[in-house]
Write a protein that holds these residues in place. Sequence first.
Motif, PDB file in Angstrom:
ATOM      1  N   HIS A   9      -1.731  -6.065  -9.022  1.00 12.51           N
ATOM      2  CA  HIS A   9      -1.436  -4.847  -9.746  1.00 12.51           C
ATOM      3  C   HIS A   9       0.065  -4.831 -10.500  1.00 12.51           C
ATOM      4  O   HIS A   9       0.274  -4.151 -11.244  1.00 12.51           O
ATOM      5  N   LYS A  10       0.422  -5.924 -10.373  1.00 13.12           N
ATOM      6  CA  LYS A  10       1.789  -6.153 -11.235  1.00 13.12           C
ATOM      7  C   LYS A  10       1.432  -7.124 -12.594  1.00 13.12           C
ATOM      8  O   LYS A  10       2.256  -7.018 -13.277  1.00 13.12           O
ATOM      9  N   ASP A  11       0.363  -7.522 -12.679  1.00 14.16           N
ATOM     10  CA  ASP A  11      -0.176  -8.060 -14.075  1.00 14.16           C
ATOM     11  C   ASP A  11      -0.181  -6.719 -15.113  1.00 14.16           C
ATOM     12  O   ASP A  11      -0.394  -5.796 -14.637  1.00 14.16           O
ATOM     13  N   LYS A  12       0.148  -7.206 -16.334  1.00 17.32           N
ATOM     14  CA  LYS A  12       0.328  -6.147 -17.401  1.00 17.32           C
ATOM     15  C   LYS A  12      -0.875  -6.566 -18.476  1.00 17.32           C
ATOM     16  O   LYS A  12      -0.694  -5.892 -19.426  1.00 17.32           O
ATOM     17  N   ASP A  13      -1.726  -7.292 -17.915  1.00 19.41           N
ATOM     18  CA  ASP A  13      -2.910  -7.539 -18.954  1.00 19.41           C
ATOM     19  C   ASP A  13      -4.103  -7.631 -18.428  1.00 19.41           C
ATOM     20  O   ASP A  13      -4.358  -8.448 -17.321  1.00 19.41           O
ATOM     21  N   VAL A  14      -5.218  -7.094 -18.859  1.00 16.33           N
ATOM     22  CA  VAL A  14      -6.641  -7.078 -18.340  1.00 16.33           C
ATOM     23  C   VAL A  14      -7.488  -7.656 -19.456  1.00 16.33           C
ATOM     24  O   VAL A  14      -8.714  -7.398 -19.267  1.00 16.33           O
ATOM     25  N   ARG A  15      -7.091  -8.517 -20.230  1.00 21.09           N
ATOM     26  CA  ARG A  15      -7.756  -9.236 -21.358  1.00 21.09           C
ATOM     27  C   ARG A  15      -8.686 -10.322 -20.518  1.00 21.09           C
ATOM     28  O   ARG A  15      -8.456 -10.679 -19.625  1.00 21.09           O
ATOM     29  N   GLY A  16      -9.859 -10.343 -21.243  1.00 21.46           N
ATOM     30  CA  GLY A  16     -10.534 -11.359 -20.676  1.00 21.46           C
ATOM     31  C   GLY A  16     -11.647 -10.720 -19.872  1.00 21.46           C
ATOM     32  O   GLY A  16     -12.511 -11.458 -19.325  1.00 21.46           O
ATOM     33  N   TYR A  17     -11.549  -9.538 -19.686  1.00 24.45           N
ATOM     34  CA  TYR A  17     -12.686  -8.677 -18.709  1.00 24.45           C
ATOM     35  C   TYR A  17     -13.408  -7.880 -19.659  1.00 24.45           C
ATOM     36  O   TYR A  17     -13.086  -7.076 -20.342  1.00 24.45           O
ATOM     37  N   ASP A  18     -14.674  -7.500 -19.035  1.00 26.88           N
ATOM     38  CA  ASP A  18     -15.771  -7.020 -19.809  1.00 26.88           C
ATOM     39  C   ASP A  18     -15.899  -5.298 -19.041  1.00 26.88           C
ATOM     40  O   ASP A  18     -16.145  -4.357 -19.724  1.00 26.88           O
ATOM     41  N   ALA A  19     -15.404  -5.451 -17.813  1.00 27.06           N
ATOM     42  CA  ALA A  19     -15.297  -3.862 -17.209  1.00 27.06           C
ATOM     43  C   ALA A  19     -14.382  -4.103 -16.068  1.00 27.06           C
ATOM     44  O   ALA A  19     -14.023  -5.386 -15.461  1.00 27.06           O
ATOM     45  N   ILE A  20     -13.514  -2.833 -15.357  1.00 26.03           N
ATOM     46  CA  ILE A  20     -12.473  -3.037 -14.720  1.00 26.03           C
ATOM     47  C   ILE A  20     -13.041  -2.119 -13.480  1.00 26.03           C
ATOM     48  O   ILE A  20     -13.358  -0.791 -13.935  1.00 26.03           O
ATOM     49  N   VAL A  21     -12.829  -2.471 -12.407  1.00 25.45           N
ATOM     50  CA  VAL A  21     -12.863  -1.865 -11.049  1.00 25.45           C
ATOM     51  C   VAL A  21     -12.076  -1.536 -10.277  1.00 25.45           C
ATOM     52  O   VAL A  21     -11.154  -2.519  -9.925  1.00 25.45           O
ATOM     53  N   LEU A  22     -11.528  -0.242 -10.038  1.00 24.18           N
ATOM     54  CA  LEU A  22     -10.390  -0.099  -8.976  1.00 24.18           C
ATOM     55  C   LEU A  22     -11.237   0.269  -7.573  1.00 24.18           C
ATOM     56  O   LEU A  22     -11.860   1.149  -7.464  1.00 24.18           O
ATOM     57  N   PRO A  23     -10.721  -0.575  -7.026  1.00 27.58           N
ATOM     58  CA  PRO A  23     -11.782  -0.387  -5.422  1.00 27.58           C
ATOM     59  C   PRO A  23     -11.058   0.460  -4.442  1.00 27.58           C
ATOM     60  O   PRO A  23      -9.792   0.924  -4.814  1.00 27.58           O
ATOM     61  N   GLY A  24     -11.661   0.708  -3.509  1.00 27.59           N
ATOM     62  CA  GLY A  24     -11.175   1.390  -2.468  1.00 27.59           C
ATOM     63  C   GLY A  24     -10.120   0.866  -1.331  1.00 27.59           C
ATOM     64  O   GLY A  24      -9.741  -0.325  -1.671  1.00 27.59           O
ATOM     65  N   GLY A  25      -9.425   1.619  -0.485  1.00 30.18           N
ATOM     66  CA  GLY A  25      -8.579   1.169   0.241  1.00 30.18           C
ATOM     67  C   GLY A  25      -7.548   2.319   0.423  1.00 30.18           C
ATOM     68  O   GLY A  25      -7.670   3.456   0.256  1.00 30.18           O
ATOM     69  N   PHE A  26      -6.177   2.001   0.593  1.00 32.50           N
ATOM     70  CA  PHE A  26      -4.984   2.672   0.826  1.00 32.50           C
ATOM     71  C   PHE A  26      -3.879   2.016  -0.071  1.00 32.50           C
ATOM     72  O   PHE A  26      -2.977   1.620   0.663  1.00 32.50           O
ATOM     73  N   ALA A  27      -4.225   2.230  -1.360  1.00 32.36           N
ATOM     74  CA  ALA A  27      -3.198   1.622  -2.045  1.00 32.36           C
ATOM     75  C   ALA A  27      -1.739   2.001  -1.881  1.00 32.36           C
ATOM     76  O   ALA A  27      -1.479   3.363  -1.776  1.00 32.36           O
ATOM     77  N   HIS A  28      -0.676   1.088  -1.851  1.00 31.17           N
ATOM     78  CA  HIS A  28       0.687   1.641  -1.573  1.00 31.17           C
ATOM     79  C   HIS A  28       0.581   2.313  -0.367  1.00 31.17           C
ATOM     80  O   HIS A  28       1.391   3.224  -0.065  1.00 31.17           O
ATOM     81  N   GLY A  29      -0.280   2.282   0.524  1.00 33.14           N
ATOM     82  CA  GLY A  29      -0.272   2.854   1.886  1.00 33.14           C
ATOM     83  C   GLY A  29      -0.665   4.318   1.766  1.00 33.14           C
ATOM     84  O   GLY A  29      -0.438   5.265   2.806  1.00 33.14           O
ATOM     85  N   ASP A  30      -1.188   4.694   0.745  1.00 32.10           N
ATOM     86  CA  ASP A  30      -1.375   6.087   0.479  1.00 32.10           C
ATOM     87  C   ASP A  30      -0.332   7.060   0.566  1.00 32.10           C
ATOM     88  O   ASP A  30      -0.337   8.207   0.795  1.00 32.10           O
ATOM     89  N   TYR A  31       1.070   6.584   0.574  1.00 31.28           N
ATOM     90  CA  TYR A  31       1.986   7.361   0.985  1.00 31.28           C
ATOM     91  C   TYR A  31       2.144   8.520  -0.388  1.00 31.28           C
ATOM     92  O   TYR A  31       1.732   7.990  -1.383  1.00 31.28           O
ATOM     93  N   LEU A  32       2.927   9.674   0.425  1.00 30.19           N
ATOM     94  CA  LEU A  32       3.043  10.818  -0.759  1.00 30.19           C
ATOM     95  C   LEU A  32       1.531  11.491  -0.942  1.00 30.19           C
ATOM     96  O   LEU A  32       1.343  12.546  -0.580  1.00 30.19           O
ATOM     97  N   ARG A  33       0.605  10.693  -1.951  1.00 27.55           N
ATOM     98  CA  ARG A  33      -0.652  11.269  -2.003  1.00 27.55           C
ATOM     99  C   ARG A  33      -1.373   9.929  -2.219  1.00 27.55           C
ATOM    100  O   ARG A  33      -0.749   9.076  -2.905  1.00 27.55           O
TER     101      ARG A  33
END
Lengths: 233, 87
Positions: free
Chosen positions: A33-57
């Motif tokens: 998540h700290k990368d600033k570049d998504v070049r080289g990919y044909d599609a992007i998937v944001l997976p399930g889970g509890f990103a950053h602990g789901d804190y706040l929302r």
Amino acid sequence: MKIGIVVFPGSNCDRDIERAAEVVGSESGFIWHKDKDVRGYDAIVLPGGFAHGDYLRCGAIARFSPVMDAVSEFAEGGGPVLGICNGFQTLLESGLLPGATLRNTGLRFICRPQKLRIDNVNTPFTHLYKKGEVLDFPIAHAEGNYYADPDTIKLLEDEGRIVFRYAEPDGSLTEASNPNGSMHNIAGITNKTGNVVGLMPHPERVVESILGGTDGLRVFKSVMSWCGKGGVR
Amino acid sequence: MKSYLAKVVVTLKPSILDPQGVAVRTGLLSMGYSDVDSVRLGKFIEVRLKADDEAAARAMVDEISKKLLANLVMERYEFTVAEEVAK
């Protein structure tokens, strides 16, 4: 064909996406998540889970992860982006998709198979399905109660942007088939240009019969064949 | 720069059903508090920050509330800001 899987601290379905890609014969790679570049990919998937602990929302802090600027740019350029569960919530928080998710009306975390009707087969992730087909994807969430203001709901309906709805096995929409109180039984939507799709249920958990079903397979096959027809890179 | 303490309260928009609040109200009713008309749950957030003056502090709290602390699709927020003097 290479699928980029964004990994936030707290993502926990990232390897399931990797497996789904493997099953359909696509390459894949993890994007921290700290990368600033998504070049080289044909599609992007944001997976399930509890990103950053789901804190706040759910997804509220993830949307400010450095990678999200690159994901937005990729989406604005027409690149296919799929957000599943927590990934969907992150797309909502980021404004790439409209609306928000509230606590399930029953207040419980629900984890079970769920029947869905597919209403939009014009997206990179659904074009191998038949409109009106009823599928079985697992759901696993406590905050999946889709909400948007009435004008936004009307816009989504008028433009056919509701991709998945919670439904009965015969495809009819009832209150009983709606597990979490979502408006208009909405389980998944797309953006105006149709290249960004988000849904609460988990297609990546039904891509092999050993997992209990293969209804989710065509989500990944769809994006593969879509990219084969001139996807971006 | 001075130190300020902001207290931000985030609640669901009035038009949105708050099932948690309904559940708490049901509990209160079963305890005998029959005069309780409604309960709504929200979030309380304390933010300590440095700013040149109270107006600047308020402007910053307003901005971070809009950008992160509240999701204006479903929530609204209010806050107070008070200067903290070192003891």
